[in-house]
Enzyme design. Structure first.
Site, PDB file in Angstrom:
ATOM      1  N   SER A 191      11.346 -47.858  71.942  1.00 44.62           N
ATOM      2  CA  SER A 191      11.647 -47.734  70.534  1.00 44.62           C
ATOM      3  C   SER A 191      12.846 -46.837  70.226  1.00 44.62           C
ATOM      4  O   SER A 191      13.437 -46.975  69.167  1.00 44.62           O
ATOM      5  CB  SER A 191      10.436 -47.185  69.789  1.00 44.62           C
ATOM      6  OG  SER A 191      10.179 -45.839  70.135  1.00 44.62           O
ATOM      7  N   LYS A 236      16.154 -38.710  66.414  1.00 45.78           N
ATOM      8  CA  LYS A 236      15.419 -39.955  66.125  1.00 45.78           C
ATOM      9  C   LYS A 236      14.750 -39.853  64.760  1.00 45.78           C
ATOM     10  O   LYS A 236      14.237 -38.796  64.393  1.00 45.78           O
ATOM     11  CB  LYS A 236      14.393 -40.187  67.245  1.00 45.78           C
ATOM     12  CG  LYS A 236      13.672 -41.519  67.187  1.00 45.78           C
ATOM     13  CD  LYS A 236      12.703 -41.689  68.377  1.00 45.78           C
ATOM     14  CE  LYS A 236      12.001 -43.049  68.331  1.00 45.78           C
ATOM     15  NZ  LYS A 236      11.075 -43.241  69.476  1.00 45.78           N
ATOM     16  N   SER A 239       9.219 -45.523  75.579  1.00 41.76           N
ATOM     17  CA  SER A 239      10.247 -45.575  74.538  1.00 41.76           C
ATOM     18  C   SER A 239      11.443 -44.647  74.737  1.00 41.76           C
ATOM     19  O   SER A 239      12.416 -44.739  73.994  1.00 41.76           O
ATOM     20  CB  SER A 239       9.628 -45.275  73.169  1.00 41.76           C
ATOM     21  OG  SER A 239       8.922 -46.383  72.693  1.00 41.76           O
TER      22      SER A 239
END
Lengths: 95, 494
Positions: free
Chosen positions: B158, B78, B182
């Site tokens: 997210s 990420k 998330s």
């Protein structure tokens, strides 16, 4: 609690985010929608509750106060938008 | 072997050990899949040179014997994780061009274990969002589509890029982070497994901070077994994070027996929301039956302060964010606005932050500033922290009665269309209604895919565990996964 444009402007100033005058009414409206949602917390009686300060009950670890790192000036400055002579450069702060 | 990119971590590990495949071959297969999947918007910084270099090194290490489980396994990272020399910008304009001089502890642990980084993954800006629509890179797209529709769906957020990449077999697994859901919400939206460990299990060092008392990294994988393998590699004590837990990390994979006889599973009545779709209701009761059939005891429980979790979160998280994001001032890294004649340092801050932050980030920073400001601190921030204490106590009380884990839906719906909820922040916040309690209480939670809706979109359930008992939690998740037998994959359109 209702937020007016003057309060929205004050919050933007505190947060150091430039908001144009004509954007303030919409911003105030968004704040009101979110704060309206948060208002529910007022329904609870929390007078005798201690506010949570630590997710896991623990005493933060301590270490000996000694230098463990350093001599990385180049690395520290490598990502600066403006670095000169080993310093971060910024616009004039004091007249 | 064909379709090497579709392997699980466990299968790849075993094939690598047997010499059936090399890490270079696995990595090439993934890089090929990534290059053919730009339409998904998942990988935003590709690092093929680094990947091939690490793959070759992993092959040498595996050949020498005694390589860790993650050695040679291609993964995505990420964009929130700082990776040395590689763009790390938290999907924000304000960190444009930022190449850290250091590696985050978690990505560093994966690197040291021999995992192969394929690149950086899309996400909501500063991890603030539930649909990956606040990213400076543009949307990440869900590889799943509803029935015959060609409407683009959100992969959730997210960690939307991570979810999309794993579901579309662009990588074997990915790192995610979870502040209010998330990891678990995007995992549920894309039919994969997402584990949010106990707060303190994974070091936060080198992960761009959003809300420090809630943020926790975790694995996003194709199976529960993979979450056990990768999770173990990501966890462990780190002196550089003051809230990192100094506890041994067990071999979670060895704990996956699938035997949950006698375990007590709590079913919280407050999670039965008004207007909850029937499909979610059924998914939940089916999941409970599966655990019961596997030998667990179901028990109705009450978590009375559940409805106050989201409002408490939307005080605590923005408050912490406003403090954490104060560092983006245009001085030390990232974007600086160009200034007009006569502009001083205050104008530099204000213009830089106005240009560098997107709308949702600005909104949250300003809400956080407001709830912490003089005169409102007690009414909002302190009250929210007290409510948080009550929410945590709800969980402690049920665990004290002998509950081993808690079963809930992971999300209130299947993946929705991109652009559909973006206009109403509060509506968007409701996505996290089932997950956010877990962050407030610092507990471990895992999303497991257990079914599909009537249009064929994946749906997931969430299991919540006792603090530090990820092994037991994953074993229950493993039993649920085995019983549900979820094997659907998205049809390739990209």
């Amino acid at each position: 609690m209702s937020i007016d444009t003057a309060t929205a402007a004050r919050v933007a100033k505190l947060a150091r985010i430039k908001v144009e005058e004509d954007e303030l009414p919409a911003l105030a409206e968004e704040f009101n929608a979110i704060l309206g949602f948060i208002e529910q917390l007022g329904e609870l009686d929390v007078d005798d509750v201690e506010p949570m300060t630590s997710v896991t009950p623990m005493r933060l670890p301590r270490r000996v106060d000694e230098i463990t790192d350093g001599n990385q000036q180049d690395k520290v400055l490598a990502n600066a938008p403006d670095a000169r002579e080993g310093f971060f450069a910024v616009p004039k702060v004091v007249e | 072997m064909s379709d090497l990119n579709k392997l699980t971590i466990a299968d790849a590990r075993d094939a690598l050990r047997k010499g059936d495949v090399t890490s270079v071959e696995l990595t090439e297969a993934c890089l090929g899949a990534i290059d053919a999947a730009d339409a998904l918007g998942a990988f935003v910084h590709k690092t093929p040179e680094i990947a091939m270099e690490r793959a070759a090194a992993a092959d040498v290490r595996i050949k020498a014997g005694d390589a860790p489980d993650m050695c040679g396994v291609p993964v995505g990272i990420k964009d929130l994780f700082c990776t040395e020399g590689v763009d790390s910008q938290a999907a924000s304009r304000i960190l444009e061009g930022f190449k850290p001089e250091y590696e985050s502890t978690v990505s560093g642990k994966l690197k040291d274990a021999g995992a192969v980084m394929l690149g950086k993954l899309n996400m909501d800006e500063f991890a603030m969002g539930s649909s990956n629509e606040t990213s400076v890179y543009g949307n990440a797209v869900n590889p799943w589509r509803a029935g015959n529709s060609d409407a683009a769906l959100t992969p959730g957020g997210s960690s939307g890029g991570s979810a999309s990449a794993v579901a579309a077999d662009l990588c074997m697994a990915a790192t995610g982070t979870d502040t209010g859901g998330s990891i678990r919400q995007p995992a549920a939206f894309t039919g994969i497994v997402g584990l949010k460990p106990t707060y303190g299990r994974c070091s936060r060092w080198g992960i761009v901070a959003f809300a420090s008392s809630l943020d926790q990294a975790g694995p996003m994988t194709k199976t529960v077994r993979d979450a056990a393998i990768m999770g173990r590699a990501m966890m462990g004590h780190d002196a550089k994070d003051s809230t990192s837990a100094d506890l041994a990390v067990p071999d979670f994979e060895a704990m996956l027996t699938g035997n949950i006889k006698g375990k007590v599973i709590g079913i919280p009545k407050e999670y039965r929301m008004d207007g909850m779709p029937e499909e979610i209701e059924k998914l939940w009761s089916d999941g409970a039956e599966m655990l019961k059939d596997a030998g667990a005891e179901l028990r109705d429980i009450s978590l009375p302060h559940t409805k106050y979790a989201l409002p408490a979160y939307y005080v605590v998280a923005p408050a912490e964010a406003s403090s954490n994001l104060a560092r983006y001032d245009g001085v030390r890294f990232g974007h600086r606005a160009s200034l007009a004649q006569g502009d001083g340092i205050t104008e530099m801050y204000e213009k830089t932050r106005a240009e560098g932050f997107g709308a949702e980030v600005k909104r949250r920073v300003m809400i956080g500033t407001y709830v912490l400001s003089a005169g409102f601190y007690d009414a909002y921030y302190n009250r929210a922290r007290k409510v948080r204490a009550l929410i945590k106590k709800d969980f402690e009380d049920v665990f004290a009665t002998g509950i081993d884990s808690i079963l809930t839906p992971a999300t209130p719906s299947a993946a929705f269309e991109l652009g559909k909820e973006v206009s109403d922040p509060v509506e968007m916040y409701l996505n996290d209604v089932f997950t956010v309690t877990v962050n407030l209480a610092g507990l471990p939670g895992v999303a497991v895919p257990t079914g599909v809706d009537k249009t064929g979109l994946p749906l997931g359930l969430q299991l919540i565990g006792r603090p530090w008992e990820e092994g037991d939690l994953l074993n229950t998740a493993y039993a649920l996964e085995s019983a549900a037998g979820f094997v659907a994959k998205p049809a390739k359109w990209w």
